[in-house]
Design a protein around this motif. Structure first.
Motif, mmCIF file in Angstrom:
data_model
loop_
_atom_site.group_PDB
_atom_site.id
_atom_site.type_symbol
_atom_site.label_atom_id
_atom_site.label_comp_id
_atom_site.label_asym_id
_atom_site.label_seq_id
_atom_site.Cartn_x
_atom_site.Cartn_y
_atom_site.Cartn_z
ATOM 1 N N MET A 169 0.840 -1.203 0.000
ATOM 2 C CA MET A 169 0.000 0.000 0.000
ATOM 3 C C MET A 169 0.878 1.258 0.000
ATOM 4 S SD MET A 169 -2.907 1.102 2.761
ATOM 5 C CE MET A 169 -1.821 1.953 3.890
ATOM 6 N N VAL A 170 0.529 2.202 -0.856
ATOM 7 C CA VAL A 170 1.274 3.468 -0.899
ATOM 8 C C VAL A 170 0.606 4.445 0.072
ATOM 9 C CG1 VAL A 170 2.103 5.313 -2.412
ATOM 10 C CG2 VAL A 170 1.685 3.036 -3.340
ATOM 11 N N PHE A 171 1.376 4.878 1.062
ATOM 12 C CA PHE A 171 0.807 5.808 2.040
ATOM 13 C C PHE A 171 1.168 7.226 1.615
ATOM 14 C CE2 PHE A 171 0.027 8.048 5.906
ATOM 15 C CZ PHE A 171 -0.964 7.316 6.547
ATOM 16 N N ASP A 172 0.226 7.882 0.978
ATOM 17 C CA ASP A 172 0.527 9.238 0.497
ATOM 18 C C ASP A 172 -0.567 10.224 0.913
ATOM 19 O OD1 ASP A 172 -1.453 8.425 -1.174
ATOM 20 O OD2 ASP A 172 -0.214 8.258 -2.966
ATOM 21 N N LYS A 173 -0.725 11.287 0.127
ATOM 22 C CA LYS A 173 -1.616 12.385 0.553
ATOM 23 C C LYS A 173 -3.079 11.968 0.704
ATOM 24 C CE LYS A 173 -1.889 14.051 -4.178
ATOM 25 N NZ LYS A 173 -1.639 15.133 -5.109
ATOM 26 N N ASN A 174 -3.544 10.997 -0.129
ATOM 27 C CA ASN A 174 -4.967 10.654 0.019
ATOM 28 C C ASN A 174 -5.248 9.874 1.297
ATOM 29 O OD1 ASN A 174 -3.949 8.274 -1.059
ATOM 30 N ND2 ASN A 174 -4.705 8.765 -3.107
ATOM 31 N N GLU A 175 -4.256 9.091 1.766
ATOM 32 C CA GLU A 175 -4.429 8.405 3.053
ATOM 33 C C GLU A 175 -4.460 9.423 4.194
ATOM 34 O OE1 GLU A 175 -2.647 6.943 0.677
ATOM 35 O OE2 GLU A 175 -3.767 5.085 0.505
ATOM 36 N N TRP A 176 -3.579 10.435 4.092
ATOM 37 C CA TRP A 176 -3.579 11.500 5.108
ATOM 38 C C TRP A 176 -4.911 12.251 5.093
ATOM 39 C CZ3 TRP A 176 -0.910 11.526 9.211
ATOM 40 C CH2 TRP A 176 0.397 11.010 9.220
ATOM 41 N N ALA A 177 -5.429 12.467 3.878
ATOM 42 C CA ALA A 177 -6.722 13.166 3.757
ATOM 43 C C ALA A 177 -7.823 12.359 4.449
ATOM 44 C CB ALA A 177 -7.071 13.383 2.288
ATOM 45 N N VAL A 178 -7.809 11.034 4.260
ATOM 46 C CA VAL A 178 -8.821 10.185 4.896
ATOM 47 C C VAL A 178 -8.719 10.298 6.416
ATOM 48 C CG1 VAL A 178 -9.572 7.789 5.261
ATOM 49 C CG2 VAL A 178 -8.966 8.548 2.974
ATOM 50 N N ILE A 179 -7.487 10.263 6.928
ATOM 51 C CA ILE A 179 -7.290 10.352 8.386
ATOM 52 C C ILE A 179 -7.814 11.698 8.919
ATOM 53 C CG2 ILE A 179 -5.527 10.490 10.213
ATOM 54 C CD1 ILE A 179 -3.888 8.473 8.515
ATOM 55 N N VAL A 180 -7.450 12.778 8.235
ATOM 56 C CA VAL A 180 -7.871 14.109 8.694
ATOM 57 C C VAL A 180 -9.397 14.245 8.631
ATOM 58 C CG1 VAL A 180 -7.774 16.586 8.149
ATOM 59 C CG2 VAL A 180 -5.683 15.222 8.112
ATOM 60 N N LEU A 240 -20.455 19.005 -2.740
ATOM 61 C CA LEU A 240 -19.806 19.080 -4.051
ATOM 62 C C LEU A 240 -18.453 19.793 -3.924
ATOM 63 C CD1 LEU A 240 -20.520 18.472 -7.095
ATOM 64 C CD2 LEU A 240 -21.034 20.887 -7.264
ATOM 65 N N ILE A 241 -18.443 20.890 -3.160
ATOM 66 C CA ILE A 241 -17.191 21.644 -2.964
ATOM 67 C C ILE A 241 -16.163 20.768 -2.229
ATOM 68 C CG2 ILE A 241 -16.176 23.649 -1.775
ATOM 69 C CD1 ILE A 241 -18.924 25.054 -2.263
ATOM 70 N N LEU A 242 -16.626 20.071 -1.192
ATOM 71 C CA LEU A 242 -15.712 19.193 -0.446
ATOM 72 C C LEU A 242 -15.157 18.091 -1.333
ATOM 73 C CD1 LEU A 242 -17.662 18.875 2.936
ATOM 74 C CD2 LEU A 242 -15.528 20.099 2.543
ATOM 75 N N GLU A 243 -16.027 17.541 -2.192
ATOM 76 C CA GLU A 243 -15.560 16.494 -3.108
ATOM 77 C C GLU A 243 -14.519 17.044 -4.086
ATOM 78 O OE1 GLU A 243 -18.524 13.943 -4.933
ATOM 79 O OE2 GLU A 243 -17.206 13.667 -6.655
ATOM 80 N N TRP A 244 -14.770 18.253 -4.567
ATOM 81 C CA TRP A 244 -13.819 18.863 -5.499
ATOM 82 C C TRP A 244 -12.461 19.072 -4.801
ATOM 83 C CZ3 TRP A 244 -11.087 23.519 -5.650
ATOM 84 C CH2 TRP A 244 -10.437 23.764 -6.865
ATOM 85 N N ILE A 245 -12.489 19.534 -3.555
ATOM 86 C CA ILE A 245 -11.238 19.760 -2.811
ATOM 87 C C ILE A 245 -10.476 18.435 -2.640
ATOM 88 C CG2 ILE A 245 -10.278 20.417 -0.540
ATOM 89 C CD1 ILE A 245 -12.588 22.487 -0.388
ATOM 90 N N THR A 246 -11.213 17.395 -2.185
ATOM 91 C CA THR A 246 -10.529 16.109 -1.945
ATOM 92 C C THR A 246 -10.023 15.489 -3.249
ATOM 93 O OG1 THR A 246 -12.677 15.018 -1.957
ATOM 94 C CG2 THR A 246 -11.713 15.475 0.193
ATOM 95 N N MET A 247 -10.741 15.755 -4.337
ATOM 96 C CA MET A 247 -10.320 15.179 -5.615
ATOM 97 C C MET A 247 -9.144 15.963 -6.210
ATOM 98 S SD MET A 247 -12.583 14.606 -8.976
ATOM 99 C CE MET A 247 -12.287 16.276 -9.512
ATOM 100 N N HIS A 248 -9.267 17.297 -6.150
ATOM 101 C CA HIS A 248 -8.286 18.159 -6.791
ATOM 102 C C HIS A 248 -6.948 18.187 -6.035
ATOM 103 C CE1 HIS A 248 -7.408 21.221 -9.752
ATOM 104 N NE2 HIS A 248 -6.827 21.935 -8.803
ATOM 105 N N PHE A 249 -7.021 18.260 -4.717
ATOM 106 C CA PHE A 249 -5.784 18.414 -3.938
ATOM 107 C C PHE A 249 -5.255 17.101 -3.361
ATOM 108 C CE2 PHE A 249 -7.807 22.625 -3.706
ATOM 109 C CZ PHE A 249 -6.773 23.396 -4.219
ATOM 110 N N PHE A 250 -6.133 16.123 -3.157
ATOM 111 C CA PHE A 250 -5.691 14.891 -2.489
ATOM 112 C C PHE A 250 -5.889 13.623 -3.324
ATOM 113 C CE2 PHE A 250 -7.042 17.970 0.738
ATOM 114 C CZ PHE A 250 -5.848 18.128 1.415
ATOM 115 N N SER A 251 -6.364 13.749 -4.537
ATOM 116 C CA SER A 251 -6.594 12.613 -5.452
ATOM 117 C C SER A 251 -7.347 11.459 -4.778
ATOM 118 C CB SER A 251 -5.265 12.082 -6.001
ATOM 119 O OG SER A 251 -4.439 13.122 -6.397
ATOM 120 N N LEU A 252 -8.379 11.821 -4.034
ATOM 121 C CA LEU A 252 -9.121 10.787 -3.316
ATOM 122 C C LEU A 252 -9.996 9.965 -4.258
ATOM 123 C CD1 LEU A 252 -9.132 10.145 -0.286
ATOM 124 C CD2 LEU A 252 -11.267 11.385 -0.102
ATOM 125 N N PHE A 253 -10.418 10.571 -5.353
ATOM 126 C CA PHE A 253 -11.244 9.861 -6.332
ATOM 127 C C PHE A 253 -10.604 9.943 -7.719
ATOM 128 C CE2 PHE A 253 -14.087 11.869 -3.218
ATOM 129 C CZ PHE A 253 -14.639 10.737 -2.647
#
Lengths: 162, 108
Positions: free
Chosen positions: A1-12, A112-125
């Motif tokens: 598993m790659v522990f990068d920014k999207n994992e940190w985003a999930v934790i936060v 929608l705004i939250l999804e855009w932030i998580t997608m744009h800055f943290f590549s969550l989706f």
């Protein structure tokens, strides 16, 4: 598993939503524990069902986090973060006595705004056939169901229906 | 062929849902809701996770089999747990309660 920014985003996000919900429930409670729990459990089911239909083959419209299949960080995201977020919205709906259409429209816009932030800055989706605009209508649908369920539950609990 | 299986599955699930309502008399209404959502949620998530980890179930990559799997694993089977919980609530014998509990887990 790659522990990068999207994992940190999930934790936060996990601690933010969990902390907010705990604070609201202990300091400004508007619904009983069983009522809130029913809402959260319903959303665990709803999230899992919709993830199952939309994010797995043959439909497969998007990927969550890094992979095309389930991973460890899906657990806090789907079992805690999504349902607890809905709990927070329903808390606001009841506490501020908002009209249903207002919470649906504003809530969908905020999500929608939250999804855009998580997608744009943290590549969550990672979208495959999905589009950010679909999310707005999707959130409207989810919030409409939640608002009606909350209203029904709250009325029955307040009137002491056995 | 798949269409007939799907139709039978939907009819069976509708019957299950109708019969599941009759179990509500053993619970407080909110308790019944909590138990139902809990079983539906946990089962669906775990099945989703299992399927993601074991892509050998390639059966689900076509629309009709996927619909059948959805109806079975995501709605019908989780609901069967309600019967098991009702057995515990009505204090049936030890063998009956745990027999059904183990059978339910084994058929998942």
């Amino acid at each position: 598993m790659v522990f990068d920014k999207n994992e940190w985003a999930v934790i936060v996000i996990f601690f933010l939503t969990e902390g907010t919900a705990t604070y609201l429930h202990t300091k400004h409670r508007v619904m009983r524990t069983a009522e809130g729990l029913a809402l959260i459990l319903f959303n665990v089911y709803f999230t899992s069902l919709l993830e199952f239909i939309l994010a797995t083959k043959p439909v497969d419209l998007y990927d969550t986090i890094d992979r095309n299949y389930g991973e460890l960080f899906d657990l806090p995201l789907e079992m805690v973060t999504y349902p607890v977020t809905m709990y927070i919205f329903m808390h606001v709906f009841l506490a501020w006595s908002l009209k249903k259409r207002h919470i649906v429209l504003l809530g969908a816009a905020l999500l929608l705004i939250l999804e855009w932030i998580t997608m744009h800055f943290f590549s969550l989706f990672t979208y495959k056939g999905w589009n950010l605009m679909y999310s707005y209508f999707f959130y409207m649908f989810v919030l409409t169901i939640n608002v009606n369920l909350t209203e029904w539950l709250h009325k029955r609990v307040v009137t002491g229906h056995e | 062929m798949w269409g007939i299986v799907l139709l039978i599955s939907i009819v069976l699930t509708a019957t299950f849902i109708k019969r599941a309502f009759s179990l509500a008399v053993y619970f407080h209404w909110l308790e019944y809701l909590l138990v139902t959502f809990c079983f539906l949620g946990m089962n669906t998530w775990l099945f989703n996770f299992y399927l993601a980890g074991y892509p050998s179930l390639g059966l689900t990559e076509k629309y009709l089999p996927f619909a059948i799997v959805t109806v079975h694993f995501v709605i019908m089977y989780p609901l069967t747990f309600l019967w098991v919980v009702a057995l515990f609530r009505t204090k049936k014998s030890f063998a009956v309660r745990y027999g059904w509990l183990i059978t339910s887990f084994m058929t998942r």
